[in-house]
Design a protein around this motif. Structure first.
Motif, PDB file in Angstrom:
ATOM      1  N   PRO A  40     -28.003 -18.109  33.747  1.00 39.50           N
ATOM      2  CA  PRO A  40     -28.213 -19.389  32.943  1.00 39.50           C
ATOM      3  C   PRO A  40     -29.521 -19.319  32.267  1.00 39.50           C
ATOM      4  N   GLY A  41     -29.354 -19.780  30.944  1.00 44.40           N
ATOM      5  CA  GLY A  41     -30.760 -19.677  29.829  1.00 44.40           C
ATOM      6  C   GLY A  41     -31.108 -18.368  29.531  1.00 44.40           C
ATOM      7  N   LYS A  42     -30.457 -17.415  29.894  1.00 46.18           N
ATOM      8  CA  LYS A  42     -30.725 -15.891  29.466  1.00 46.18           C
ATOM      9  C   LYS A  42     -29.755 -15.297  28.551  1.00 46.18           C
ATOM     10  N   GLY A  43     -30.147 -14.192  28.246  1.00 45.26           N
ATOM     11  CA  GLY A  43     -28.966 -13.548  27.466  1.00 45.26           C
ATOM     12  C   GLY A  43     -28.283 -12.648  28.377  1.00 45.26           C
ATOM     13  N   LEU A  44     -27.441 -11.902  27.708  1.00 42.49           N
ATOM     14  CA  LEU A  44     -26.384 -10.990  28.318  1.00 42.49           C
ATOM     15  C   LEU A  44     -27.072  -9.547  28.404  1.00 42.49           C
ATOM     16  N   THR A  45     -26.685  -9.136  29.889  1.00 41.85           N
ATOM     17  CA  THR A  45     -27.400  -7.800  30.462  1.00 41.85           C
ATOM     18  C   THR A  45     -26.120  -7.014  30.776  1.00 41.85           C
ATOM     19  N   SER A  46     -26.046  -5.766  30.091  1.00 49.84           N
ATOM     20  CA  SER A  46     -25.055  -4.978  30.046  1.00 49.84           C
ATOM     21  C   SER A  46     -24.774  -4.394  31.548  1.00 49.84           C
ATOM     22  N   LEU A  47     -23.843  -4.373  32.123  1.00 47.97           N
ATOM     23  CA  LEU A  47     -23.571  -3.737  33.475  1.00 47.97           C
ATOM     24  C   LEU A  47     -22.816  -2.328  33.187  1.00 47.97           C
ATOM     25  N   THR A  87     -22.526 -15.552  35.317  1.00 47.75           N
ATOM     26  CA  THR A  87     -21.162 -15.570  34.349  1.00 47.75           C
ATOM     27  C   THR A  87     -21.043 -14.105  33.876  1.00 47.75           C
ATOM     28  N   TYR A  88     -19.807 -13.660  34.195  1.00 46.11           N
ATOM     29  CA  TYR A  88     -19.446 -12.252  33.838  1.00 46.11           C
ATOM     30  C   TYR A  88     -18.545 -12.157  32.642  1.00 46.11           C
ATOM     31  N   LEU A  89     -18.971 -11.647  31.571  1.00 47.92           N
ATOM     32  CA  LEU A  89     -18.169 -11.303  30.178  1.00 47.92           C
ATOM     33  C   LEU A  89     -17.582  -9.943  29.947  1.00 47.92           C
TER      34      LEU A  89
ATOM     35  N   LEU B  83     -24.836 -31.099  12.352  1.00 50.20           N
ATOM     36  CA  LEU B  83     -24.683 -31.204  13.727  1.00 50.20           C
ATOM     37  C   LEU B  83     -23.729 -30.031  14.479  1.00 50.20           C
ATOM     38  N   GLY B  84     -22.878 -29.668  13.761  1.00 50.19           N
ATOM     39  CA  GLY B  84     -22.175 -28.422  14.214  1.00 50.19           C
ATOM     40  C   GLY B  84     -22.822 -27.164  14.280  1.00 50.19           C
ATOM     41  N   ASP B  85     -23.869 -27.222  13.889  1.00 52.28           N
ATOM     42  CA  ASP B  85     -24.595 -25.789  14.035  1.00 52.28           C
ATOM     43  C   ASP B  85     -25.229 -25.849  15.379  1.00 52.28           C
ATOM     44  N   SER B  86     -25.374 -26.891  16.167  1.00 54.16           N
ATOM     45  CA  SER B  86     -25.989 -26.862  17.209  1.00 54.16           C
ATOM     46  C   SER B  86     -25.284 -25.723  18.339  1.00 54.16           C
ATOM     47  N   ALA B  87     -26.022 -24.804  18.675  1.00 51.93           N
ATOM     48  CA  ALA B  87     -25.478 -23.757  19.678  1.00 51.93           C
ATOM     49  C   ALA B  87     -26.614 -22.925  20.178  1.00 51.93           C
ATOM     50  N   VAL B  88     -26.282 -21.835  20.892  1.00 49.93           N
ATOM     51  CA  VAL B  88     -27.380 -20.950  21.147  1.00 49.93           C
ATOM     52  C   VAL B  88     -26.877 -19.625  20.389  1.00 49.93           C
ATOM     53  N   TYR B  89     -28.140 -19.024  19.670  1.00 52.40           N
ATOM     54  CA  TYR B  89     -27.869 -17.856  18.983  1.00 52.40           C
ATOM     55  C   TYR B  89     -28.569 -16.982  19.579  1.00 52.40           C
ATOM     56  N   PHE B  90     -27.652 -15.652  19.581  1.00 55.23           N
ATOM     57  CA  PHE B  90     -28.260 -14.512  20.189  1.00 55.23           C
ATOM     58  C   PHE B  90     -28.519 -13.444  19.282  1.00 55.23           C
ATOM     59  N   HIS B 105     -27.284  -4.530  23.567  1.00 51.81           N
ATOM     60  CA  HIS B 105     -28.557  -5.045  24.201  1.00 51.81           C
ATOM     61  C   HIS B 105     -29.150  -6.418  23.423  1.00 51.81           C
ATOM     62  N   PHE B 106     -29.006  -7.493  24.539  1.00 51.05           N
ATOM     63  CA  PHE B 106     -29.159  -8.954  23.955  1.00 51.05           C
ATOM     64  C   PHE B 106     -30.596  -9.400  24.109  1.00 51.05           C
ATOM     65  N   GLY B 107     -31.143 -10.424  23.309  1.00 48.85           N
ATOM     66  CA  GLY B 107     -32.171 -11.041  23.479  1.00 48.85           C
ATOM     67  C   GLY B 107     -31.697 -12.401  24.476  1.00 48.85           C
ATOM     68  N   ASN B 108     -32.641 -13.105  24.639  1.00 44.02           N
ATOM     69  CA  ASN B 108     -32.457 -14.300  25.494  1.00 44.02           C
ATOM     70  C   ASN B 108     -32.026 -15.406  24.979  1.00 44.02           C
ATOM     71  N   GLY B 109     -32.024 -15.319  23.846  1.00 45.67           N
ATOM     72  CA  GLY B 109     -31.340 -16.533  22.795  1.00 45.67           C
ATOM     73  C   GLY B 109     -32.172 -17.600  22.572  1.00 45.67           C
ATOM     74  N   THR B 110     -31.686 -18.023  21.138  1.00 48.90           N
ATOM     75  CA  THR B 110     -32.560 -19.555  20.722  1.00 48.90           C
ATOM     76  C   THR B 110     -31.668 -20.618  20.757  1.00 48.90           C
ATOM     77  N   ARG B 111     -31.971 -21.521  21.612  1.00 55.08           N
ATOM     78  CA  ARG B 111     -31.004 -22.778  21.596  1.00 55.08           C
ATOM     79  C   ARG B 111     -31.381 -23.654  20.501  1.00 55.08           C
ATOM     80  N   LEU B 112     -30.477 -23.969  19.560  1.00 57.84           N
ATOM     81  CA  LEU B 112     -30.794 -24.767  18.370  1.00 57.84           C
ATOM     82  C   LEU B 112     -30.069 -26.114  18.398  1.00 57.84           C
ATOM     83  N   THR B 113     -30.865 -27.279  18.834  1.00 59.57           N
ATOM     84  CA  THR B 113     -30.230 -28.595  18.437  1.00 59.57           C
ATOM     85  C   THR B 113     -30.776 -29.269  17.506  1.00 59.57           C
ATOM     86  N   VAL B 114     -29.284 -29.676  16.587  1.00 60.05           N
ATOM     87  CA  VAL B 114     -29.547 -30.541  15.271  1.00 60.05           C
ATOM     88  C   VAL B 114     -29.227 -31.936  15.431  1.00 60.05           C
ATOM     89  N   THR B 115     -30.238 -32.647  15.421  1.00 64.74           N
ATOM     90  CA  THR B 115     -29.907 -34.235  15.583  1.00 64.74           C
ATOM     91  C   THR B 115     -29.846 -34.882  14.473  1.00 64.74           C
TER      92      THR B 115
END
Lengths: 106, 115
Positions: A40-47, A87-89, B83-90, B105-115
Motif C-alpha cells: 500500500p502506498g508504494k511502487g511495484l517490486t519485481s519478484l 497485491t501481486y501483479l 478531474l479524470g487525471d486523478s490517479a497514481v502515476y508511476f 524497476h518502479f518508483g514509489n508513485g505520485t498521487r495526483l488529486t485534481v479538485t
C-alpha cells in the motif's frame, strides 16, 4: 492486443499455508512474464522474471512457472507469512493484470 | 540511494492548472516509462523513452507531455488538468529497451488529486 487476467482478485489464507496465484494471457507470443509485489502506498517490486524461452524461476519461497501453450503463469508461495500480504501483479512486457490482493492471517 | 525516485509524492491541484512530475533513476538504465494507475488499481503504460528518444506513446491526451533531458530523467508535464487525471502515476526504468530480459524497476508513485 495482449490481455492479462488475474484470478482471484482477492485471497485470504491462514499463515503457514502454501498458495498459488494465477495469471492468464491471451497472446502466447509473450515478451516475458514478470511478477511484482505492491505494498500500500508504494511502487511495484519485481519478484521474478521468466523469459519467453524459460519455464520457471525460483527465489526463496517463491516459484513462478510459465506455460505459453495454455497462456498461463502461476506464482507459488510456500509457507506463507503475514509479511507476504500485498497485491501481486503479473505482467507480459509492459501489459499488467489487475492484481490479486493477498492477505495472510496471523 | 533510491533507485527510481519521483517527486512530488503527493500533488493536489485544481482543474485547469498545469503541473509537472519529475523522475530520476540512478541505475544506469537506458529506458524509462510512465504508468498511470487508476482508482481500480489498473496499471497502464503511457510513455516510454530510450536514451531520450520516445519509443512508446499510448493513446494519451496530448495534454500529457513527457520530457527526457537525459537518459536518467523522465519528467511528465500535464496541462489543463481534469478531474479524470486523478490517479497514481508511476515512473519505471529498465536496462533493456525491449524489456525482454530485464525487469522493470518502479518508483514509489505520485498521487495526483485534481479538485
Amino acid at each position: 492486443k495482449q490481455e492479462v487476467t488475474q484470478i482471484p482478485a482477492a485471497l485470504s489464507v491462514p499463515e503457514g499455508e502454501n498458495l498459488v496465484l494465477n495469471c492468464s494471457f491471451t497472446d502466447s507470443a509473450i515478451y516475458n512474464l514478470q511478477w511484482f509485489r505492491q505494498d500500500p502506498g508504494k511502487g511495484l517490486t519485481s519478484l521474478l522474471l521468466i523469459q519467453s524461452s524459460q519455464r520457471e524461476q525460483t527465489s526463496g519461497r517463491l516459484n513462478a512457472s510459465l506455460d505459453k501453450s495454455s497462456g498461463r503463469s502461476t506464482l507459488y508461495i510456500a509457507a506463507s507469512q503475514p509479511g507476504d500480504s500485498a497485491t501481486y501483479l503479473c505482467a507480459d512486457g509492459l501489459t499488467f493484470g489487475k492484481g490479486t490482493h493477498l492477505i495472510i492471517q496471523p | 540511494d533510491t533507485a527510481v525516485s519521483q517527486t512530488p509524492k503527493y500533488l493536489v491541484t485544481q482543474m485547469g492548472n498545469d503541473k509537472s512530475i519529475k523522475c530520476e533513476q540512478n541505475l544506469g538504465h537506458d529506458t524509462m516509462y510512465w504508468y498511470k494507475q487508476d482508482s481500480k488499481k489498473f496499471l497502464k503504460i503511457m510513455f516510454s523513452y530510450n536514451n531520450k528518444e520516445l519509443i512508446i506513446n499510448e493513446t494519451v491526451p496530448n495534454r500529457f507531455s513527457p520530457k527526457s533531458p537525459d537518459k536518467a530523467h523522465l519528467n511528465l508535464h500535464i496541462n489543463s488538468l481534469e478531474l479524470g487525471d486523478s490517479a497514481v502515476y508511476f515512473c519505471a526504468s529498465s536496462q533493456d529497451r525491449k524489456w525482454r530480459n530485464s525487469p522493470l524497476h518502479f518508483g514509489n508513485g505520485t498521487r495526483l488529486t485534481v479538485t
